[in-house]
Motif scaffolding. Structure first.
Motif, PDB file in Angstrom:
ATOM      1  N   SER A  34     -18.860  -7.557  -1.132  1.00 28.72           N
ATOM      2  CA  SER A  34     -18.781  -7.422   0.156  1.00 28.72           C
ATOM      3  C   SER A  34     -17.533  -7.250   0.748  1.00 28.72           C
ATOM      4  N   CYS A  35     -16.410  -8.107   0.056  1.00 28.48           N
ATOM      5  CA  CYS A  35     -14.971  -8.193   0.523  1.00 28.48           C
ATOM      6  C   CYS A  35     -14.315  -7.140   0.215  1.00 28.48           C
ATOM      7  N   ILE A  36     -14.659  -6.194  -0.818  1.00 21.57           N
ATOM      8  CA  ILE A  36     -13.785  -5.250  -1.353  1.00 21.57           C
ATOM      9  C   ILE A  36     -13.270  -4.299  -0.069  1.00 21.57           C
ATOM     10  N   PRO A  37     -14.082  -3.865   0.735  1.00 21.72           N
ATOM     11  CA  PRO A  37     -13.456  -2.870   1.823  1.00 21.72           C
ATOM     12  C   PRO A  37     -12.433  -3.462   2.785  1.00 21.72           C
ATOM     13  N   SER A  38     -12.617  -4.644   2.891  1.00 15.84           N
ATOM     14  CA  SER A  38     -11.675  -5.504   3.832  1.00 15.84           C
ATOM     15  C   SER A  38     -10.430  -5.807   2.980  1.00 15.84           C
ATOM     16  N   LEU A  39     -10.529  -6.113   1.754  1.00 17.79           N
ATOM     17  CA  LEU A  39      -9.244  -6.278   1.197  1.00 17.79           C
ATOM     18  C   LEU A  39      -8.468  -5.065   0.840  1.00 17.79           C
ATOM     19  N   CYS A  40      -9.309  -3.889   0.620  1.00 15.22           N
ATOM     20  CA  CYS A  40      -8.716  -2.490   0.473  1.00 15.22           C
ATOM     21  C   CYS A  40      -7.748  -2.210   1.736  1.00 15.22           C
ATOM     22  N   ASP A  41      -8.307  -2.647   2.829  1.00 15.54           N
ATOM     23  CA  ASP A  41      -7.588  -2.309   4.279  1.00 15.54           C
ATOM     24  C   ASP A  41      -6.572  -3.089   4.409  1.00 15.54           C
ATOM     25  N   LEU A  42      -6.498  -4.361   3.941  1.00 14.17           N
ATOM     26  CA  LEU A  42      -5.079  -4.941   3.684  1.00 14.17           C
ATOM     27  C   LEU A  42      -4.077  -4.556   2.990  1.00 14.17           C
ATOM     28  N   LEU A  43      -4.387  -3.859   1.869  1.00 15.49           N
ATOM     29  CA  LEU A  43      -3.187  -3.341   0.991  1.00 15.49           C
ATOM     30  C   LEU A  43      -2.060  -2.580   1.688  1.00 15.49           C
ATOM     31  N   THR A  44      -2.350  -2.150   3.054  1.00 13.36           N
ATOM     32  CA  THR A  44      -1.434  -1.354   3.826  1.00 13.36           C
ATOM     33  C   THR A  44      -0.634  -2.259   4.579  1.00 13.36           C
TER      34      THR A  44
ATOM     35  N   GLU B  89     -14.576   4.471  -3.380  1.00 14.83           N
ATOM     36  CA  GLU B  89     -15.316   4.919  -2.094  1.00 14.83           C
ATOM     37  C   GLU B  89     -14.695   4.355  -0.630  1.00 14.83           C
ATOM     38  N   CYS B  90     -13.945   3.336  -0.763  1.00 12.87           N
ATOM     39  CA  CYS B  90     -13.252   2.885   0.568  1.00 12.87           C
ATOM     40  C   CYS B  90     -11.820   3.278   0.324  1.00 12.87           C
ATOM     41  N   ASP B  91     -11.308   4.331  -0.216  1.00 14.48           N
ATOM     42  CA  ASP B  91      -9.915   4.910  -0.454  1.00 14.48           C
ATOM     43  C   ASP B  91      -9.140   3.836  -0.829  1.00 14.48           C
ATOM     44  N   GLY B  92      -9.662   2.912  -1.698  1.00 13.93           N
ATOM     45  CA  GLY B  92      -8.756   1.754  -2.276  1.00 13.93           C
ATOM     46  C   GLY B  92      -7.705   2.389  -3.374  1.00 13.93           C
ATOM     47  N   LEU B  93      -8.330   3.176  -4.132  1.00 15.17           N
ATOM     48  CA  LEU B  93      -7.413   3.728  -5.314  1.00 15.17           C
ATOM     49  C   LEU B  93      -6.012   4.608  -4.789  1.00 15.17           C
ATOM     50  N   SER B  94      -6.168   5.346  -3.854  1.00  9.28           N
ATOM     51  CA  SER B  94      -4.956   5.933  -3.517  1.00  9.28           C
ATOM     52  C   SER B  94      -3.916   4.889  -2.840  1.00  9.28           C
ATOM     53  N   LYS B  95      -4.581   3.736  -2.312  1.00 11.53           N
ATOM     54  CA  LYS B  95      -3.671   2.699  -1.809  1.00 11.53           C
ATOM     55  C   LYS B  95      -3.017   2.051  -3.163  1.00 11.53           C
ATOM     56  N   LEU B  96      -3.606   1.820  -4.135  1.00 10.55           N
ATOM     57  CA  LEU B  96      -3.339   1.311  -5.107  1.00 10.55           C
ATOM     58  C   LEU B  96      -2.136   2.023  -5.951  1.00 10.55           C
ATOM     59  N   GLU B  97      -2.484   3.541  -5.951  1.00 11.37           N
ATOM     60  CA  GLU B  97      -1.489   4.239  -6.542  1.00 11.37           C
ATOM     61  C   GLU B  97      -0.204   4.222  -5.940  1.00 11.37           C
ATOM     62  N   PHE B  98      -0.338   4.177  -4.391  1.00 11.41           N
ATOM     63  CA  PHE B  98       0.902   4.219  -3.633  1.00 11.41           C
ATOM     64  C   PHE B  98       1.735   2.913  -3.747  1.00 11.41           C
ATOM     65  N   LEU B  99       0.851   1.586  -4.080  1.00 12.56           N
ATOM     66  CA  LEU B  99       1.595   0.245  -4.441  1.00 12.56           C
ATOM     67  C   LEU B  99       2.257   0.378  -5.770  1.00 12.56           C
ATOM     68  N   GLN B 100       1.989   1.394  -6.699  1.00 12.14           N
ATOM     69  CA  GLN B 100       2.680   1.251  -7.942  1.00 12.14           C
ATOM     70  C   GLN B 100       4.155   1.576  -7.805  1.00 12.14           C
ATOM     71  N   HIS B 101       4.742   2.105  -6.609  1.00 17.58           N
ATOM     72  CA  HIS B 101       5.771   2.508  -6.240  1.00 17.58           C
ATOM     73  C   HIS B 101       6.726   1.450  -5.472  1.00 17.58           C
ATOM     74  N   SER B 102       5.921   0.494  -5.180  1.00 17.19           N
ATOM     75  CA  SER B 102       6.515  -0.773  -4.199  1.00 17.19           C
ATOM     76  C   SER B 102       7.690  -1.222  -4.501  1.00 17.19           C
ATOM     77  N   ARG B 103       8.751  -1.392  -3.471  1.00 16.45           N
ATOM     78  CA  ARG B 103       9.744  -2.119  -3.923  1.00 16.45           C
ATOM     79  C   ARG B 103       9.829  -3.541  -4.445  1.00 16.45           C
ATOM     80  N   THR B 104       8.723  -4.361  -4.063  1.00 16.02           N
ATOM     81  CA  THR B 104       8.427  -5.701  -4.919  1.00 16.02           C
ATOM     82  C   THR B 104       7.810  -5.245  -6.041  1.00 16.02           C
ATOM     83  N   ILE B 105       8.621  -5.933  -7.048  1.00 14.65           N
ATOM     84  CA  ILE B 105       8.341  -5.974  -8.581  1.00 14.65           C
ATOM     85  C   ILE B 105       6.937  -6.268  -8.838  1.00 14.65           C
ATOM     86  N   GLU B 106       6.714  -7.453  -8.146  1.00 14.98           N
ATOM     87  CA  GLU B 106       5.444  -8.201  -8.594  1.00 14.98           C
ATOM     88  C   GLU B 106       4.047  -7.317  -8.246  1.00 14.98           C
TER      89      GLU B 106
END
Length: 504
Positions: free
Chosen positions: A399-409, A444-461
């Motif tokens: 139940s927390c997954i949509p909210s967690l994906c929203d915080l990825l940005t 379903e909550c567009d989390g995968l596109s956000k994960l793909e974007f974070l693969q290029h994050s400046r923060t190594i971790e």
């Protein structure tokens, strides 16, 4: 890239953000320690600022120069007069105060004439009281250059004199303002004398004179926090505890501030454990909503002080009261922090895991709260789920997954990294059970596109953890191969059954 058979360090045992919370502990992570220290200082500063704001008017210090010039003739006349001759100058001063936009008291306190004005109190009671009210100015510029110790001594002398009992509330108010802005007076003999006066006054003052009661409680709180009164601290705390029965915000806030200040001394530990903590817990469920904020802030300060205090709060049933403070927007962020400290040891997490009402509130805050509330709530979810979420928390974690994906940005690398750790633990739990419910929910909550974007994050971790999640749980090549195999299998079945083709 990390391989699935070699879990990365992010999958190892997570170190709690509360590791460096208690005094005297040496083994701690530098980043967590620094964050905890900064957070504590911010909380204390906010608490002090809020305490001062309700009693002070924010006056621009730049206006002080203008007001000095405006009242220079008045101040010159007061400086040249003796205490017996000062009446005429005070009358002019009062007229100027009533006509001025900026209180002339600011100029008076900077001129050094305030002590003389206070000494003329027996001959000019009303005028002096009006001037003393204008001592209520905010900021570090308060009576910078005046003889504040002499003013405080004169006020204490007037408070001792029973002839001025009818104006005791205003004299106490002026003394509190000086005490709060000039901490040095707390070590004076006058402050020690004031302790005895307050000790005798507190049992006899009640809400029939609310102004006097507020100022008496305020003074008692300041004395506990700023004066060496070891012999009087415990009796003062006991008397202040009785005043919590008065449903007034200022009184509750000052009493709670006294509790927080007293907790810094180990000599008061027994009283806090036996009397103050049970009182605070009982007040959460019985106090009006507007009084919860100072109560919760005091609980936070006690949690920061000692592990024994936390254990005592749990014995008194603080967990049953969490739903009340979690439901209030003013106390929600602090309540999430308190809950995070409670479940920091793994042995305590089951108490929350089986409490469906608390889990429902946490999930709601994570999705709809303010940024600060959600940030504290993420830490609670991280502690609850850990590296291998309990089967009791499976429904809660999904139940927390949509909210967690929203915080990825959000623009907070540490928060995003924590969210990624939570998502990875949820996905790993599904993987062990051979299902992809969590992965499907993330897509379903567009989390995968956000994960793909974070693969290029400046923060190594963050980048490495996002890559790991996508590679382990969202391998598109494997999905495409599985679809091809499924299609070929269907075609073969149809051919064998003679439904798709006819042979001649």
């Amino acid at each position: 890239l990390p391989r699935s058979e070699h879990p990365s360090s992010s999958q190892s045992r997570s170190h709690s953000r509360h590791q460096g919370l208690y005094k005297g502990r040496t083994a701690r992570e530098d980043l967590n320690v620094r964050r905890r220290e900064v957070t504590t200082e911010i909380r204390k500063k906010k608490r002090d600022d809020m305490l001062l704001e309700r009693r002070t008017r924010n006056i621009d210090p730049s206006s002080l120069k203008v007001e000095k010039e405006f009242g220079s003739d008045v101040i010159s006349r007061l400086m040249s007069q003796s205490s017996a001759e000062i009446t005429e100058g005070l009358m002019i001063t009062v007229e100027r105060m009533r006509s001025s936009l900026v209180p002339l008291g600011m100029a008076l306190t900077s001129s050094g004439v305030t002590s003389k004005i206070v000494k003329s109190y027996p001959n000019n009671e009303d005028e002096v009281l009006l001037i003393l009210r204008n001592l209520n100015v905010a900021g570090p510029h308060f009576i910078e250059d005046c003889e504040h110790s002499a003013v405080f001594a004169s006020l204490v002398a007037l408070i001792k004199n029973s002839n001025w009992a009818h104006s005791l509330d205003q004299l106490l108010f002026a003394s509190c303002v000086i005490f709060e802005n000039k901490k040095s007076v707390g070590n004076s003999e006058d402050a020690i004398d004031l302790v005895e006066i307050i000790m005798n006054l507190l049992p006899n003052v009640n809400d029939s004179d609310m102004v006097l009661l507020r100022n008496t409680v305020w003074m008692a709180s300041l004395l506990i926090r700023g004066t060496p009164t070891e012999a009087y601290t415990l009796p003062l705390l006991s008397l202040l505890s009785e005043k919590l029965a008065v449903p007034d915000f200022d009184i509750v806030k000052d009493v709670c501030a006294a509790f927080s200040g007293a907790a810094e001394s180990t000599e008061n530990e027994e009283l806090i454990l036996d009397e103050i903590i049970p009182t605070l817990v009982s007040l959460i469920s019985s106090s009006p909503t507007h009084l919860l904020c100072p109560l919760v802030q005091t609980i936070v300060s006690l949690f920061e002080e000692s592990r024994d205090f936390i254990d005592r709060f749990l014995e008194c049933g603080i967990l049953e009261s969490m739903r009340i403070i979690l439901s209030q927007s003013e106390t929600c962020a602090d309540a999430c922090w308190i809950l995070g400290v409670i479940i920091d040891p793994p042995s305590r997490r089951k108490m929350v895991a089986v409490n469906e009402d608390l889990l429902s509130q946490v999930a709601t805050i994570l999705g709809r709260g303010t940024y600060d509330q959600r940030k504290e709530c993420v830490e609670v979810v991280h502690l609850l789920l850990g590296d291998s979420p309990s089967s009791l928390l499976r429904s809660f974690s999904h139940s927390c997954i949509p909210s967690l994906c929203d915080l990825l940005t959000v623009m907070d690398a540490r928060l995003v990294h924590t969210v990624l750790q939570i998502l990875l633990s949820i996905l790993n739990q599904d993987l062990t059970q051979g299902v992809r419910h969590a992965a499907t929910r993330i897509e379903e909550c567009d989390g995968l596109s956000k994960l793909e974007f974070l693969q290029h994050s400046r923060t190594i971790e963050v980048s490495m953890l996002a890559i790991e999640i996508v590679d382990l749980h969202f391998d598109r090549d494997e999905e495409e191969n599985e679809e091809i195999r499924s299609t070929v299998s269907d075609v073969v079945d149809e051919v064998c059954n003679g439904d798709a083709f006819q042979f001649t």
